[in-house]
Structure formats: C-alpha cells, structure tokens
Enzyme design. Structure first.
Site, short mmCIF file in Angstrom:
data_model
loop_
_atom_site.label_atom_id
_atom_site.label_comp_id
_atom_site.label_asym_id
_atom_site.label_seq_id
_atom_site.Cartn_x
_atom_site.Cartn_y
_atom_site.Cartn_z
N TYR A 1 -21.53 35.01 -75.46
CA TYR A 1 -20.51 35.64 -75.80
C TYR A 1 -20.80 37.19 -75.63
O TYR A 1 -20.00 37.87 -76.00
CB TYR A 1 -19.40 35.05 -76.62
CG TYR A 1 -17.78 35.54 -76.67
CD1 TYR A 1 -17.03 35.79 -75.83
CD2 TYR A 1 -17.67 36.96 -77.55
CE1 TYR A 1 -15.34 36.77 -76.00
CE2 TYR A 1 -16.08 37.67 -78.48
CZ TYR A 1 -15.43 37.69 -76.81
OH TYR A 1 -14.84 38.76 -76.93
N LEU B 1 -1.87 36.35 -68.93
CA LEU B 1 -0.95 35.01 -69.37
C LEU B 1 -1.40 34.73 -70.66
O LEU B 1 -1.37 33.63 -71.38
CB LEU B 1 -0.53 33.75 -68.29
CG LEU B 1 0.09 34.12 -67.31
CD1 LEU B 1 0.50 32.77 -66.59
CD2 LEU B 1 1.51 34.69 -67.71
N GLY B 2 -2.83 35.41 -71.03
CA GLY B 2 -4.11 34.82 -71.92
C GLY B 2 -3.19 35.63 -72.75
O GLY B 2 -1.80 36.41 -72.86
N PRO C 1 -12.31 45.99 -79.64
CA PRO C 1 -11.27 45.81 -81.16
C PRO C 1 -12.24 45.09 -82.00
O PRO C 1 -13.31 44.74 -81.48
CB PRO C 1 -10.48 45.08 -80.63
CG PRO C 1 -11.11 44.95 -79.23
CD PRO C 1 -12.25 46.05 -78.67
N VAL D 1 -8.41 40.44 -83.56
CA VAL D 1 -7.09 40.83 -83.02
C VAL D 1 -6.68 39.54 -83.77
O VAL D 1 -6.98 38.33 -83.11
CB VAL D 1 -6.85 40.76 -81.78
CG1 VAL D 1 -5.91 41.57 -80.96
CG2 VAL D 1 -8.39 41.55 -81.44
N SER E 1 -16.33 44.18 -77.48
CA SER E 1 -15.84 43.99 -78.69
C SER E 1 -16.97 44.51 -79.50
O SER E 1 -17.62 44.76 -79.47
CB SER E 1 -16.35 42.41 -78.11
OG SER E 1 -16.23 41.66 -79.41
#
Length: 328
Positions: free
Chosen positions: A159, A17-18, A186, A189, A130
């Site tokens: 992170y 749901l993110g 990616p 985004v 990432s």
C-alpha cells in the site's frame, strides 16, 4: 455571492461508495455539482445516506478495466474533474499476505484514471495519496518537500509503495502532458462510514469495535507514541479547497492536535461509556514515537477550521452506535 467553484461541474468520483469517496460525493452534491459515482462493490446502506437527486449518477465498474472506466466516463457529456478515492487497503496481516496484489491493483487503478483523464481532457485530477509516503524514521513535522524527491525508500508494504508510485506518476504526467494533478496527503482519517470490518487497519474503528463488544483495547508499549488525525468531512473540504485554489499540487492534510495512543484509547472509552477497557503489552513494538505533518501550506489554503478530535470522536461514536448492528 460568488458561485461555488464546483457548482454545475461534472465530477467523477471513483470508489464513490467507500469511506472517503461517499463523503466526497455528498459534499460535491451539496455544492451543486453533478456527480458520476463509480463503485466496484455496492453498499446499499451508504446509498441510503446519500442525497436523492438527479445530479447523482451511480455506475458499477471495476476501474482496473480501462475500457469499462472509459465507457463510464462517456455516459456524461464531459468529465470536468475526477477524484480518485478507489484503493485496496487492509490490516497488517492482509498487507503482509497480499502486498504484491495491493501494489499491483492500486498502481493500475491510478494509471487507468490518468489515461482516462488524458483521453477525456479532464481539467482537474485528484489522486488521494497518504502521509505514509514519508520516511518512518523522521520525528520532525514532515513538509511536502520531504517526499520521494528527497528520500526514497523501499518498503514491503505494498500500500505504501503504491502511494509513492501515485506521486511519481503524478509528477511525470504533469511534466509530459501538462495535466493539473493534485495529490493530497492526509494523516490518519476517521469518521462515519469508516471500515469497521475485521480487516481494517484504522486505529479508531479497531478500538471502537473492541470497546463496543466489551473487549479490552490492547495497546502495544506504554501508549506514549503520538499520532494526528483528520475527520473525513474536513479531509474532503480540504481537498476541494486545494483544487479550487490551485496553489499547491501536493498538500499535507491534518490538524496540529496530536494525541498519544494511550489517551486516544481512554477518549474513546469515555465516549462509549466504558470506565475501563484499556491494557498494555510492553513487550510489543511501538513504531515511531511521533509522526506529524507540517501544516503551513494547509493553513494557507483551507477556508475553515478543522474540528477538534473530541468533537470528531463524538460524531463518529454517535454514527457507529446508530449503525452498530449493520457494521458488525
């Protein structure tokens, strides 16, 4: 007509749901997959945007709890693939104050997903990584080989370090257990359902929130530093192409279209109807002058052309304005 690779497969999506996860769920359902959507925080407004179908099952579970994760996996006959979109992220202030927690939780989430996938004999595992794993010092387009195998550096950013661990864990599990693990990387985004909260570290939502509230967008330096962006829908499609082709285990995902931070701010201002709203602080640090990805592998794998930044911005602004009261 060749059946879609994802049709009739059961796919677990963590963080479903993110921001990215909800778009993964939506795309998979559109391709005929059965989706087991796991979430830690309920977002009814996101649920309302997802298709109403019996092919979608949602389960509230904290994947930091391995037993709960395994129990969720066992609610379906078999998990054919898992796409891990769950992650703990935040703005720079949050990063500095919670870097240890961020590293710890992201590492444990990845570890639990891998352990669950081994137990369930899951065929395909996607751990979204990432472009942050690459060295900040390089100004050349970064190739997939320019990763931790070639250049490993410490960072106080929990992170970023957790994404490096993700890559290392994927390598070791491929080698020891023969698992099919994919780590898409990616660039920045953006798109509908992004995080428009006060703790976001995404540049486009930050700028949009400032402009929508009548405030000026503050740019550090002269704004000449360039970055690249990928619309969330194009990211999702690229990930699914990556798994279907099975040609590369790591893949840079982005577009060749780079834009200066200054021009990005003006583009967003124009899209929101602001005639000004951009100011510069020449005394602040600007970061790397240029960050770009080598996209040779990307273009050999994907079967579509990513949308232009202008088109993607228009789509994002339209969604943001429609949901303005809620996202505030």
């Amino acid at each position: 007509m060749t059946p879609d690779y994802w049709a009739d497969r059961t796919v677990m999506v963590t963080g479903g749901l993110g921001f990215v996860g909800s778009h993964v769920v939506e795309e998979l359902l559109g391709r005929g997959a059965r989706v087991l959507c796991l979430y830690r925080t309920d977002r009814p407004e996101v649920r309302a945007e997802l298709p109403a179908t019996e092919a979608l099952s949602t389960v509230c579970v904290d994947i930091l709890d391995y037993d709960a994760l395994l129990a969720a996996a066992e609610t379906v006959p078999h998990v054919d693939a898992v796409i891990n979109c769950a992650t703990l992220d935040g703005n720079m202030e949050f990063l500095l104050e919670h870097s240890g927690r961020m590293f710890d939780e992201n590492v444990r989430m990845v570890s639990n997903v891998l352990q669950m996938a081994r137990h369930c004999k899951t065929q395909d595992v996607v751990l979204i990584s990432s472009a942050e794993i690459y060295s900040y010092e390089s100004e050349e387009p970064m190739r997939e080989e320019d990763d931790h195998r070639r250049h490993m550096e410490f960072s106080p950013n929990g992170y970023r370090m957790s994404k490096m661990f993700t890559e290392i864990a994927a390598d070791l599990h491929r080698e020891q257990f023969g698992m099919r693990i994919y780590t898409p990387r990616p660039t920045n985004v953006y798109g509908p359902r992004d995080d428009f909260g006060t703790t976001t570290n995404h540049v486009i939502p930050n700028m949009l929130m400032k402009l929508a509230s009548g405030e000026d967008v503050e740019i550090w330096g002269d704004g000449s530093q360039t970055r690249t962006f990928i619309h969330v829908n194009d990211l999702v499609r690229a990930i699914l192409c990556m798994v279907q082709s099975a040609e590369h285990k790591t893949l840079n995902i982005g577009t060749p279209e780079s834009i200066s931070i200054r021009d990005l701010a003006h583009l967003l201002a124009a899209a929101t109807g602001r005639t000004n709203g951009v100011r510069f602080d020449l005394d602040k640090p600007v970061g790397a002058a240029r960050r770009a990805l080598d996209l040779e592998r990307f273009h050999s794998v994907v079967d579509f052309t990513p949308r232009s930044l202008k088109s993607g911005i228009a789509d994002t602004v339209q969604w943001y304005q429609k949901n303005l009261q809620r996202v505030r």
